[in-house]
Design a protein around this motif. Structure first.
Motif, short mmCIF file in Angstrom:
data_model
loop_
_atom_site.label_atom_id
_atom_site.label_comp_id
_atom_site.label_asym_id
_atom_site.label_seq_id
_atom_site.Cartn_x
_atom_site.Cartn_y
_atom_site.Cartn_z
N ALA A 170 12.44 48.53 57.52
CA ALA A 170 12.46 49.87 57.32
C ALA A 170 11.74 50.34 57.42
CB ALA A 170 13.23 50.65 55.10
N ALA A 171 10.70 49.88 57.43
CA ALA A 171 8.88 50.66 57.08
C ALA A 171 7.96 50.54 58.96
CB ALA A 171 7.77 49.41 56.71
N ARG A 172 9.54 48.88 59.77
CA ARG A 172 9.03 49.68 61.39
C ARG A 172 8.98 50.28 61.78
NH1 ARG A 172 8.86 43.64 60.29
NH2 ARG A 172 10.91 43.16 60.55
N HIS A 173 10.95 51.18 61.16
CA HIS A 173 11.92 51.74 61.65
C HIS A 173 10.58 53.68 61.81
CE1 HIS A 173 15.36 50.64 63.83
NE2 HIS A 173 15.48 49.24 62.75
N ALA A 174 10.09 53.65 60.90
CA ALA A 174 9.57 54.27 59.88
C ALA A 174 8.72 54.35 60.95
CB ALA A 174 8.98 54.59 58.19
N ARG A 175 7.49 53.75 61.06
CA ARG A 175 6.94 53.77 61.72
C ARG A 175 6.28 53.84 63.05
NH1 ARG A 175 2.72 51.52 65.44
NH2 ARG A 175 0.37 51.09 64.45
N ALA A 176 8.05 53.91 64.08
CA ALA A 176 8.75 53.87 65.17
C ALA A 176 8.49 55.32 65.24
CB ALA A 176 9.30 53.58 65.29
N ALA A 177 9.29 56.15 64.10
CA ALA A 177 9.63 57.37 64.51
C ALA A 177 7.61 58.21 63.63
CB ALA A 177 10.34 57.82 62.97
N ALA A 178 7.68 58.05 63.13
CA ALA A 178 6.05 58.38 63.19
C ALA A 178 5.64 58.76 64.23
CB ALA A 178 5.38 57.72 62.00
N ALA A 179 5.80 57.40 64.92
CA ALA A 179 5.00 57.55 66.05
C ALA A 179 5.47 58.79 67.51
CB ALA A 179 5.21 56.37 67.38
N THR A 180 6.48 58.91 67.44
CA THR A 180 7.54 59.37 68.29
C THR A 180 6.81 61.19 67.56
OG1 THR A 180 9.41 58.22 68.73
CG2 THR A 180 9.47 60.53 68.72
N LEU A 181 7.01 60.89 66.29
CA LEU A 181 6.53 63.15 66.21
C LEU A 181 4.90 62.75 66.82
CD1 LEU A 181 7.83 62.68 62.25
CD2 LEU A 181 8.43 64.45 64.26
N LEU A 182 4.00 61.94 66.67
CA LEU A 182 2.54 61.83 66.52
C LEU A 182 2.17 61.96 68.50
CD1 LEU A 182 0.80 59.84 65.33
CD2 LEU A 182 1.07 61.63 64.35
N ALA A 183 3.90 61.75 68.99
CA ALA A 183 3.80 62.04 70.64
C ALA A 183 3.90 63.23 70.86
CB ALA A 183 4.76 60.91 71.20
N ALA A 184 5.20 63.79 70.11
CA ALA A 184 5.55 64.87 70.29
C ALA A 184 4.76 66.33 69.72
CB ALA A 184 7.28 65.27 69.10
N ALA A 185 3.97 65.99 68.82
CA ALA A 185 2.67 67.04 68.36
C ALA A 185 1.58 66.56 68.89
CB ALA A 185 1.99 66.08 66.69
N GLU A 186 1.23 65.66 70.20
CA GLU A 186 0.78 65.91 70.88
C GLU A 186 0.62 66.71 71.93
OE1 GLU A 186 -3.09 64.93 72.58
OE2 GLU A 186 -2.38 63.73 70.39
N HIS A 187 2.03 67.44 71.82
CA HIS A 187 2.42 67.45 73.01
C HIS A 187 2.98 69.22 72.96
CE1 HIS A 187 2.57 63.99 75.39
NE2 HIS A 187 1.98 64.05 76.29
N ARG A 188 3.43 69.51 71.47
CA ARG A 188 2.99 70.25 70.67
C ARG A 188 4.77 70.99 70.33
NH1 ARG A 188 -1.10 70.08 68.47
NH2 ARG A 188 -3.25 70.96 68.27
#
Length: 191
Positions: A170-188
């Motif tokens: 669960a933690a690994r999946h949450a971290r991967a989802a967080a990384a995806t959110l960060l990448a999207a935020a980087e590109h607004r």
């Protein structure tokens, strides 16, 4: 000084028992036995089980917030790395043998409908954690709502890890989802 030491003993025993069994399944006699104090002394320190539950949650709040901050600061240099380090902290926590989920979520599930104090303490803890994530998100110049989304990911991971019994997954999946959110935020691209 003896009162502080004995209170700490009781809090540690109650925290462990509440985490292992749940609040309602643990009586004051069990806490007395685990803390190795007379029942009369226990009630002098904590006049009711409700007072003890609140004290345990207050102590857990301080401990968790300190542990996460220290973990993140020791393992990450940039604001973006700090956000992901929060999820690395979850991975290590979920892998601990005694992991039973988030004590705040579990206690609200047990007592939230009957104890305003439990709900208040749990909300304050979760809001403080969201505020911490907001600081990290702001340091990255990401949209503020990202902190709420990350908080939902973290809490969802806590609940999933406790229910499914596979915390690291669960933690690994949450971290991967967080990384995806960060990448999207980087590109607004976040909304």
């Amino acid at each position: 000084m003896a009162d502080e030491s004995e209170a700490a003993q009781v809090l540690a025993a109650a925290d462990r028992l509440f985490n292992e069994r749940g609040v309602q399944a643990v009586g004051m006699d069990s806490i007395r036995d685990a803390a190795k104090l007379p029942l009369k002394r226990l009630y002098r320190l904590f006049p009711s089980k409700s007072a003890l539950v609140c004290a345990v949650l207050e102590q857990r709040d301080r401990d968790v917030r300190t542990a996460i901050t220290e973990y993140v600061e020791a393992r990450a240099d940039t604001p973006g790395e700090r956000i992901l380090a929060v999820f690395d902290y979850l991975l290590e926590w979920f892998a601990e043998p005694g992991f039973r989920g988030c004590l705040f979520i579990n206690t609200v599930g047990e007592l939230g409908g009957t104890s305003d104090d439990v709900g208040r303490i749990a909300r304050r803890h979760k809001l403080a954690m969201r505020d911490y994530l907001t600081e990290l998100v702001t340091a990255c110049s990401y949209p503020a709502q990202l902190a709420d989304q990350l908080m939902i990911l973290a809490n969802g991971a806590m609940a999933t890890a406790a229910v499914q019994g596979d915390g690291p997954h669960a933690a690994r999946h949450a971290r991967a989802a967080a990384a995806t959110l960060l990448a999207a935020a980087e590109h607004r691209e976040i909304s």
